[in-house]
Motif scaffolding. Structure first.
Motif, short mmCIF file in Angstrom:
data_model
loop_
_atom_site.label_atom_id
_atom_site.label_comp_id
_atom_site.label_asym_id
_atom_site.label_seq_id
_atom_site.Cartn_x
_atom_site.Cartn_y
_atom_site.Cartn_z
N ILE A 133 0.61 -38.20 21.18
CA ILE A 133 1.59 -38.58 22.19
C ILE A 133 2.15 -37.31 22.82
O ILE A 133 2.80 -36.51 22.16
CB ILE A 133 2.74 -39.41 21.60
N LEU A 134 1.88 -37.11 24.11
CA LEU A 134 2.39 -35.98 24.86
C LEU A 134 3.46 -36.47 25.83
O LEU A 134 3.45 -37.64 26.22
CB LEU A 134 1.27 -35.28 25.62
N LYS A 135 4.37 -35.59 26.22
CA LYS A 135 5.45 -35.98 27.13
C LYS A 135 5.37 -35.20 28.42
O LYS A 135 5.02 -34.01 28.44
CB LYS A 135 6.81 -35.73 26.46
N SER A 136 5.69 -35.90 29.50
CA SER A 136 5.84 -35.26 30.80
C SER A 136 7.33 -35.11 31.08
O SER A 136 8.07 -36.09 31.11
CB SER A 136 5.18 -36.12 31.89
N LYS A 137 7.77 -33.85 31.27
CA LYS A 137 9.18 -33.62 31.51
C LYS A 137 9.38 -32.38 32.38
O LYS A 137 8.84 -31.32 32.09
CB LYS A 137 9.93 -33.44 30.18
N HIS A 138 10.11 -32.56 33.46
CA HIS A 138 10.44 -31.45 34.37
C HIS A 138 9.19 -30.70 34.82
O HIS A 138 9.18 -29.47 34.90
CB HIS A 138 11.41 -30.48 33.70
N GLY A 139 8.11 -31.45 35.11
CA GLY A 139 6.90 -30.82 35.61
C GLY A 139 6.06 -30.14 34.56
O GLY A 139 5.14 -29.38 34.90
N LYS A 140 6.37 -30.36 33.29
CA LYS A 140 5.61 -29.75 32.20
C LYS A 140 5.02 -30.84 31.31
O LYS A 140 5.58 -31.94 31.19
CB LYS A 140 6.49 -28.83 31.36
N LEU A 141 3.89 -30.52 30.68
CA LEU A 141 3.31 -31.40 29.67
C LEU A 141 3.62 -30.80 28.31
O LEU A 141 3.29 -29.63 28.04
CB LEU A 141 1.79 -31.50 29.86
N ILE A 142 4.27 -31.58 27.44
CA ILE A 142 4.85 -31.06 26.20
C ILE A 142 4.26 -31.82 25.01
O ILE A 142 4.12 -33.05 25.05
CB ILE A 142 6.38 -31.22 26.22
N ASP A 143 3.90 -31.09 23.96
CA ASP A 143 3.29 -31.74 22.80
C ASP A 143 4.36 -32.23 21.82
O ASP A 143 5.57 -32.15 22.08
CB ASP A 143 2.27 -30.82 22.13
N GLU A 144 3.89 -32.73 20.67
CA GLU A 144 4.81 -33.33 19.70
C GLU A 144 5.78 -32.32 19.09
O GLU A 144 6.83 -32.69 18.59
CB GLU A 144 4.00 -33.98 18.56
N ASN A 145 5.42 -31.04 19.15
CA ASN A 145 6.29 -29.99 18.61
C ASN A 145 7.16 -29.34 19.68
O ASN A 145 7.70 -28.25 19.48
CB ASN A 145 5.43 -28.92 17.93
N LYS A 146 7.25 -30.02 20.85
CA LYS A 146 8.07 -29.55 21.97
C LYS A 146 7.57 -28.22 22.55
O LYS A 146 8.35 -27.40 23.02
CB LYS A 146 9.54 -29.43 21.56
N VAL A 147 6.28 -28.03 22.49
CA VAL A 147 5.66 -26.84 23.08
C VAL A 147 4.98 -27.24 24.39
O VAL A 147 4.27 -28.24 24.44
CB VAL A 147 4.64 -26.21 22.11
N ILE A 148 5.21 -26.47 25.44
CA ILE A 148 4.60 -26.73 26.73
C ILE A 148 3.11 -26.41 26.66
O ILE A 148 2.73 -25.30 26.31
CB ILE A 148 5.26 -25.91 27.85
N VAL A 149 2.27 -27.38 27.01
CA VAL A 149 0.82 -27.19 26.95
C VAL A 149 0.17 -27.30 28.32
O VAL A 149 -1.04 -27.09 28.45
CB VAL A 149 0.18 -28.19 25.98
N GLY A 150 0.94 -27.64 29.35
CA GLY A 150 0.39 -27.73 30.69
C GLY A 150 1.47 -27.79 31.74
O GLY A 150 2.64 -28.07 31.44
N THR A 151 1.09 -27.51 32.99
CA THR A 151 2.02 -27.53 34.11
C THR A 151 1.48 -28.43 35.21
O THR A 151 0.31 -28.36 35.56
CB THR A 151 2.22 -26.11 34.67
N PHE A 152 2.37 -29.29 35.75
CA PHE A 152 1.99 -30.19 36.83
C PHE A 152 2.14 -29.49 38.18
O PHE A 152 3.08 -28.73 38.41
CB PHE A 152 2.87 -31.44 36.82
N PHE A 153 1.19 -29.77 39.09
CA PHE A 153 1.25 -29.27 40.45
C PHE A 153 1.15 -30.44 41.41
O PHE A 153 0.22 -31.25 41.33
CB PHE A 153 0.10 -28.28 40.73
N ASP A 154 2.11 -30.55 42.32
CA ASP A 154 2.10 -31.58 43.35
C ASP A 154 1.06 -31.20 44.41
O ASP A 154 1.14 -30.12 45.01
CB ASP A 154 3.49 -31.67 43.99
N VAL A 155 0.07 -32.06 44.63
CA VAL A 155 -0.95 -31.79 45.65
C VAL A 155 -0.98 -32.94 46.65
O VAL A 155 -2.04 -33.33 47.16
CB VAL A 155 -2.33 -31.58 45.01
N SER A 156 0.19 -33.49 46.97
CA SER A 156 0.28 -34.66 47.82
C SER A 156 0.10 -34.36 49.30
O SER A 156 -0.07 -35.27 50.10
CB SER A 156 1.64 -35.36 47.62
N ASN A 157 0.14 -33.08 49.69
CA ASN A 157 -0.14 -32.73 51.09
C ASN A 157 -0.85 -31.38 51.12
O ASN A 157 -1.01 -30.70 50.10
CB ASN A 157 1.14 -32.70 51.93
#
Length: 466
Positions: A133-157
């Motif tokens: 179970i991973l969490k999406s929060k404030h544009g980051k992807l966070i693992d179960e240990n609250k470590v950021i494992v990815g970053t979201f980028f808006d590509v809507s335009n």
């Protein structure tokens, strides 16, 4: 259901997607393409921009190397393209598990009612052991240990997509870039531009993941510039789309090992010795013209009977009679089976249609790859019956082909010498005693085939074909 994209097999030819060890038993899949293969290297993620720990979501003493290791851990058992699922309810995640889509879920921790996210996460963990179970929060992807494992980028335009391209192209370490088109929908050019930017990055090879809201966007992400993105995050509650995406990912899986393989071996590439060659006269034959250019040692498994097939070579070779047609396999009489050793299914050659899928076998590597049918060309031509018997079992195998110099089967050495491909041989030059490469289904202890076929699917029944 994790499959390699072309990026995972860069430098190989198109058929290196599914491993079929020659002269060894191969386990094939039940409802999706599953067969043994040497797994490609795991995806790698290391420190750099886009990874690290969050002040809010991770201990302050956590280091970037911890984030890198956490991301690498998530991707360690996944081959390209992998799939995560972003469900709204545990019920839809249960369906994704049932379809074999993924065992990783993402919950939205930005929701005003965070208790709902926690409840969903708990319910999803209860569905199956090993669910991540991973969490999406404030544009980051966070693992179960609250470590950021990815970053979201808006590509809507266009402007935002160009910013993502720049970030991917200038990344100095192996980061996970999650590309989210939002409600505007995915544009194919976005994934193509970003894949191109990743290829041009001389410092590293970023991991690219797209958020797919439907099957169309998932397909565009998986096929961008042939390479495709490394993975997708599926975000839809539409069950038909979920099923279609799961099948699409599985189809690109051409041969990854997973824990749902058949319990028993289904067959092997094997040597068969020619016992008779008999001209038959006129009949209908099928040329399978594929949306793929084949090379030496590539063709289709075709045969008169269930459980025994010979490899028919493509028309890729130059000759004195007609121009090379590397897209074509002159597969033989319309009544015959064409066999898919990955799905363990057969179809009649007469059933091939534009847009259909066949499985090309590379005899040199012992691999297979999907190919789409562009056209099935049926004409009346003089035919020849080639009969042989497998050296290891003595079981007969036969095939009816057009009697022409451009129609070729595949030579091999004998079973004792390892059953390796030794070049193509025209049916006009074929002689009794020649060793050919084919496929022999497994049998029970009494030497009988493991069941019959119903609409191409293996079933447990008595079957005798003559």
């Amino acid at each position: 259901f994790f499959a390699p994209s072309a990026r995972a097999i860069r430098g190989c030819d198109m058929s290196a997607a599914c491993h079929l060890p020659q002269a060894t038993h191969v386990r094939t899949r039940t409802h999706a393409a599953r067969v043994r293969k040497r797994a490609p290297p795991p995806l790698r993620v290391s420190s750099g921009e886009g990874t690290g720990t969050s002040n809010e979501d991770a201990p302050t003493n956590a280091k970037t190397t911890t984030a890198s290791a956490a991301a690498a851990d998530i991707l360690s058992n996944k081959t390209r393209p992998f799939a995560f699922y972003w469900p709204e309810t545990p019920a839809s995640f249960a369906k994704a598990l049932e379809l074999g889509l993924t065992n990783v879920a993402i919950v939205d921790a930005d929701e005003p009612k965070s208790a709902k996210a926690e409840a969903n996460a708990s319910a999803m963990r209860a569905l199956a052991a090993g669910v991540r179970i991973l969490k999406s929060k404030h544009g980051k992807l966070i693992d179960e240990n609250k470590v950021i494992v990815g970053t979201f980028f808006d590509v809507s335009n266009g402007e935002k997509a160009r910013s993502a391209e720049k970030a991917v192209g200038s990344a100095s370490a192996h980061n996970i870039f999650i590309l989210d088109p939002g409600a505007t929908g995915w544009a194919s050019i976005v994934s193509e531009n970003i894949v191109a930017a990743a290829q041009q990055n001389s410092s590293c090879r970023p991991t690219l993941v797209g958020v797919a809201y439907d099957r169309a966007s998932a397909t565009a992400m998986l096929d961008a510039l042939e390479m495709g993105l490394d993975g997708i995050i599926v975000k839809t509650e539409n069950i038909s789309d979920l099923a279609a995406i799961a099948a699409d990912v599985a189809a690109r899986c051409d041969g990854q090992v997973d824990n749902k393989q058949r319990a028993s071996d289904q067959g092997t590439l094997a040597a068969a010795r020619v016992t008779a060659i008999t001209p038959l006269g006129m009949g209908h034959r099928v040329c399978a013209d594929l949306c793929t250019e084949m090379r030496d040692g590539e063709g289709l498994l075709v045969g008169n009977h269930n459980g025994s097939y010979l490899l028919v070579h493509s028309e890729c070779a130059e000759n004195d009679f007609v121009a090379s047609r590397p897209f074509r396999v002159n597969a033989g009489s319309t009544h015959m089976y064409v066999y898919d050793p990955v799905d363990d299914k057969t179809r009649y050659l007469s059933e091939l249609r534009t847009g259909g899928i066949v499985r090309v076998v590379n005899a040199t590597r012992g691999t297979t790859s999907r190919a789409f049918v562009g056209r099935a060309k049926v004409e009346r031509r003089p035919l020849v019956l080639v009969e042989a018997s497998f050296e290891s079992s003595g079981r007969p195998v036969s095939i009816v082909l057009q009697n022409a110099e451009t129609v070729r089967l595949m030579r091999c050495n004998n079973a004792k010498e390892g059953t390796t491909y030794q070049g193509a041989v025209s049916v006009a030059a074929l002689r009794v005693g020649d060793a050919l490469l084919g496929w022999e289904d497994a049998t029970d202890s009494g030497g009988k085939l493991l069941g019959g076929r119903h609409v191409g699917v293996r079933i447990d029944e008595f079957l005798e074909e003559r």
